[in-house]
Write an enzyme that holds these catalytic residues in place. Sequence first.
Site, short mmCIF file in Angstrom:
data_model
loop_
_atom_site.label_atom_id
_atom_site.label_comp_id
_atom_site.label_asym_id
_atom_site.label_seq_id
_atom_site.Cartn_x
_atom_site.Cartn_y
_atom_site.Cartn_z
N GLU A 181 0.25 -1.79 4.68
CA GLU A 181 0.52 -0.24 4.83
C GLU A 181 1.85 -0.16 5.29
OE1 GLU A 181 -2.08 2.30 7.24
OE2 GLU A 181 -0.61 3.89 7.22
N PHE A 214 -6.19 -4.36 3.13
CA PHE A 214 -6.96 -3.95 4.45
C PHE A 214 -6.00 -3.55 5.50
CE2 PHE A 214 -8.88 -7.94 2.47
CZ PHE A 214 -10.00 -7.30 2.03
N PHE A 261 -8.30 1.22 11.67
CA PHE A 261 -7.10 1.74 12.26
C PHE A 261 -7.30 2.25 13.68
CE2 PHE A 261 -3.28 4.70 12.26
CZ PHE A 261 -2.74 3.69 11.21
N GLN A 266 0.84 -1.42 0.24
CA GLN A 266 0.05 0.03 -0.02
C GLN A 266 0.86 1.40 0.00
OE1 GLN A 266 -2.63 -1.88 3.24
NE2 GLN A 266 -3.37 0.14 3.01
N GLU A 291 -13.13 2.61 4.94
CA GLU A 291 -13.03 2.11 6.40
C GLU A 291 -14.33 2.22 7.05
OE1 GLU A 291 -9.27 4.47 6.94
OE2 GLU A 291 -8.93 2.73 8.30
N ARG A 329 -5.77 7.04 16.69
CA ARG A 329 -7.16 7.14 16.23
C ARG A 329 -8.18 6.25 17.12
NH1 ARG A 329 -9.64 8.03 11.32
NH2 ARG A 329 -7.96 8.81 10.00
N ALA A 374 -6.27 5.06 5.17
CA ALA A 374 -7.16 6.32 5.93
C ALA A 374 -8.21 6.68 5.17
CB ALA A 374 -6.12 7.67 6.36
N THR A 387 -4.45 10.94 10.61
CA THR A 387 -4.24 11.78 11.84
C THR A 387 -2.79 12.41 11.98
OG1 THR A 387 -3.45 9.80 13.13
CG2 THR A 387 -5.97 10.51 13.17
N ARG A 447 -8.05 -1.90 8.28
CA ARG A 447 -9.42 -1.16 8.22
C ARG A 447 -10.01 -0.56 9.42
NH1 ARG A 447 -13.39 -3.93 3.59
NH2 ARG A 447 -14.24 -2.07 2.79
N1 LUZ Z 1 -2.95 5.13 8.53
C1 LUZ Z 1 -2.19 5.95 9.06
C2 LUZ Z 1 -4.20 5.11 8.56
O1 LUZ Z 1 -0.94 6.03 8.95
N2 LUZ Z 1 -2.70 7.04 9.66
C3 LUZ Z 1 -4.05 7.10 9.77
O2 LUZ Z 1 -4.54 8.28 10.24
C4 LUZ Z 1 -4.88 6.13 9.13
N3 LUZ Z 1 -6.32 6.01 9.37
C5 LUZ Z 1 -6.74 5.01 8.96
C6 LUZ Z 1 -6.18 4.16 8.33
N4 LUZ Z 1 -4.84 4.23 8.15
MO1 MOS Z 2 -5.37 1.58 6.34
S1 MOS Z 2 -5.96 0.49 8.07
O1 MOS Z 2 -6.25 2.41 5.87
O2 MOS Z 2 -4.09 0.87 5.60
#
Ligand code: LUZ
Ligand code: MOS
Length: 751
Positions: free
Chosen positions: A226, A222, A338, A191, A707, A304, A503, A434, A336
Site C-alpha cells: 500500500e 496484503f 490495518f 497497491q 480484511e 483503526r 481498506a 478512515t 490486512r
Molecule cells: N488504508 C488506509 C487502509 O489508508 N486507510 C484505511 O482506513 C485502511 N483500512 C484498512 C486497510 N488499509
Molecule cells: Mo490494506 S491493510 O487494505 O493495504
Amino acid sequence: MKNFDAISHIKGKSLYIDDYPLPEGSLYAVVFDSTIAHGKIVSLNLDKANSVDGVFTILTAKDIPGENQIGGIIQDETLLAENEVHFIGEPITIVLANSIGAARKAAKEINIEYEELPVITDPRDAFAKNSLIVPPITFSSGNVNAAWNECETIVNGTIDSGAQEHLYLETQGAISIPSEGNKIKIISSTQSPTAVQRQTAKVLGVAMHQIEIDVLRLGGAFGGKEDQATVWGVLSALGSYTTGKPVKLVLSREEDLRMTGKRHPYTSDYKMGLDKEGKILAYEVTFYQNAGAVADLSTAVLERTLFHATNSYFIPNVKATGISCRTNLPPNTAFRGFGGPQGMFVIETAIEKAANSLGLRAYDIQKINLLKDDQHFYYGQDVENSQAVNSWESAETHFNSKNLLEEVNEFNDKNKLFKKGLSFMPICFGISFTSSFLNQASALVHVYTDGSVGISTGAVEMGQGVNAKIATAASKTFSINVDKIKVESTNTTRVANASPTAASSAADMNGNATVLACNKILDCLIQFAKKELDAKQNDEIAIINEMVFVNNEASSLRWDELIGKAYFNRISLSAQAYYRTPEIHFDRTINQGSPFAYHVYGTAITTVTLDIIRGTYKFDSVKVMHDFGKSLNRNIDIGQVEGGLVQGIGWMTLEEIKYSSDGRLLANALSTYKVPDIYSAPENIEVEFLDNSENRFGPFNSKAIGEPPLMYGIGAYFAILDAMKNAKPNKNFELSSPVTPEKVLMALYEK
Ligand code: LUZ
Ligand code: MOS
C-alpha cells in the site's frame, strides 16, 4: 465464475514484474542498505564499487533532482539516507549495472563508516524517551472514571501481539522505462499506482503527467504494497532519469524481509469493569504501537485500532488511547486489518480475564454484549443493520455448538495427554478508509464496435479477484456475458488520482463507479434502440441476456448488432464515471463521527487439540458464519474467508518476528519464520453465508470481503488458551501472541 487469472496462474503464464522481457540496454539496480539500526554516516566511499566490471553508476541522495522525501502522511521519510540512518535495511545508495551479478558484487565493495547512536526497539522504551511519531490520540465516550464504582468486578492487565511478515509471493519491485519527452513509465508491483506516480514526480522534480504507472497484477500484497511499494518504484525511476536507460529493481526475498516493514507489534494495557451478569460497563485501554523508524501509515493504522477497540460489543463508557512509538526498526505498515486485529485482540483478552474473575465463560460475556441496532459505536456512529447477534446465533444453531462443546468435554474427560479447547470469535469491521477523502473512485468504460467491453478502474488485482468482481458488476449492468468483458491493467493515464487498493473497499468503490459508467452508456443505447425499433416513447426498452427487449418481449436486435448500429449513428460508446462513498464523516477535533459506510460482521467457532507433552496443537475445525451481504462471487468470497482466516491464525500462533536488541531481524529467512502450511491449517474449515444481510453501499448489495475474515484467526489463540486451561484448570496463564508451541509448553510447566 472463477478468478480471471486462475488458468494463467496454473499454467505459469501470468506476468509479474520479474517476468517482463526487458528492452535492450536495460540496467539492473541493487539497493545498498544500512547495516546498523541508528547512526551517523561518517564516510561513504564508492571508488572500489564503481570500478567493478559492468557497473554503470551508483546513486546517492546527492543525485536526487527534486525532493528527497517519500513520506505519504508525514514528511519524515527520505528516499536515500543523507547523514543519518535509522534502521537496518534503510536504503543508502543504488548500484546500477548491466547485470544483477555485477550490481550485487559492487554493492559489496561499498565502503561506509558509521558513528553508532543508541538503538530503541521497544515501544515502551520509546515512549519513556518521548520518541513518538505524533502525540497520543484518545477516543472516548461516556465516563470511565465514574463507571468503575458501579462495577462488580474490574480486571486489568497487559498483553502483547507480534509483528507479521506479509510474505507476498512476489517480492517488491519495479521496472522503469524512459521515453520521449522526459516521460517515464513505471511498471510497479504496487497497491497504489497514484502514490508511486506522485512521489516519483516529487523526487524527480517533474510534473505528475510526466510519470505513468502501469500495474497488471501483483503476486500478493496484503497491505505490504500500500505504501511500501513506492520506494522501489521511485528508485528505479531515479535510475532511468539519471541514465536514460530502462532500470529493473526487484528485491530478493532476503532483501525484502530485511528492508520492508511488517504488521505493527503492539503492547497494550487494559482495564475492564463489568456487572455481575457480565455486562461490560467500562473499558479503558492504552495501545503502544511499534511504528518503526518513520511514520509510513502508522497513524492511520493506530486510528483503526482505536475504531476497533471494542470489536462487536456495545460498551457505554470507553477511553482508548493510542501511542505511536518511533523505534529503530524498518517502518511498520499496512497489513490486512490495518490495526483492527491488534485492537480486537486486546478486548478479547480482557473479556477472557473478566470471565475468569466472574466464574463465567468468555462466551457468556461476549454474547450478552453484542451490538444491537438501537446502540452506537463509541466513536459516535449509529449501529445500523447489525449482524452481530444474527451471525452469533446462526453460528450456534447451524454448527450445533452445544454438540461441539459436549464433544470437547467428553474428549477431555477421556484424555490426559491431549486436551481440546473451543472458542467463539465475533468480528465487526468498519468498511471505508478512515481518512474520508480516500473514499472516491472512478471508472472508464469502452464498448468496442464488436460489442466487447474494456474497463479501467483504479483497482489493483493482487490475487483477490477484484477484476472478476468488476467484470461481474459490468456484466450485470449491461446484461451481457462476462466473456465479452476485459478488465484492463491499472494505469494512471486512464484512471487518475486513484486511492490505494486497500481498506477492503476496492470492489465496492470501483465496482460502483463501473456500474455508474456502464449506465451512462446504457442510457444512450436504450434511447437509440427506441428509435431504431420504432418504439413508442412510453415503451420500456431493456437489454436482457444480450437481446433488446421491448415491453418485456424480445425484439430481433442483439447486443452486438445494437452496438454496431449505434456506432454508425454516432452514439458515444465510452463513458467515465466517478463515485464517492456517501454520508461518511469524522471530526478529528473531537474524534467522533460516522466514518464507515457500513460494518461487516461474523462469528467463528474454533476447536483445537493440544498435545500436553509437546505443546504442539492442531486445529480440528473452524466454522464461520459470515456476513457477505449478497455475494457478487461466492467462490472468490469463500477463498478470501479461508485465506484471511489462515493468515490470522498464523499471526496468532506460528509467525514470530524477532529482532535483536541492536535492531537486527533474526527471523530473516523462511527457515526461521514459520507461516501456516497445509499441515498446520485447520483440518476442517466450514464457511456459511449469513442470511438476510443487505447493503446499499456495495454493488448489487454485496459486502466488502478482503480484511474482515483475518480476525477470525484471533479465535485460534483463545481456543489454545481454553485447551491449556482444560489441562491445568487452576493455573493462571500469562501469555502473549503469537502463542507458539514453545510458549505453550513453557507456560504449561512454568512454576
Ligand atoms: N488504508 C488506509 C487502509 O489508508 N486507510 C484505511 O482506513 C485502511 N483500512 C484498512 C486497510 N488499509
Ligand atoms: Mo490494506 S491493510 O487494505 O493495504
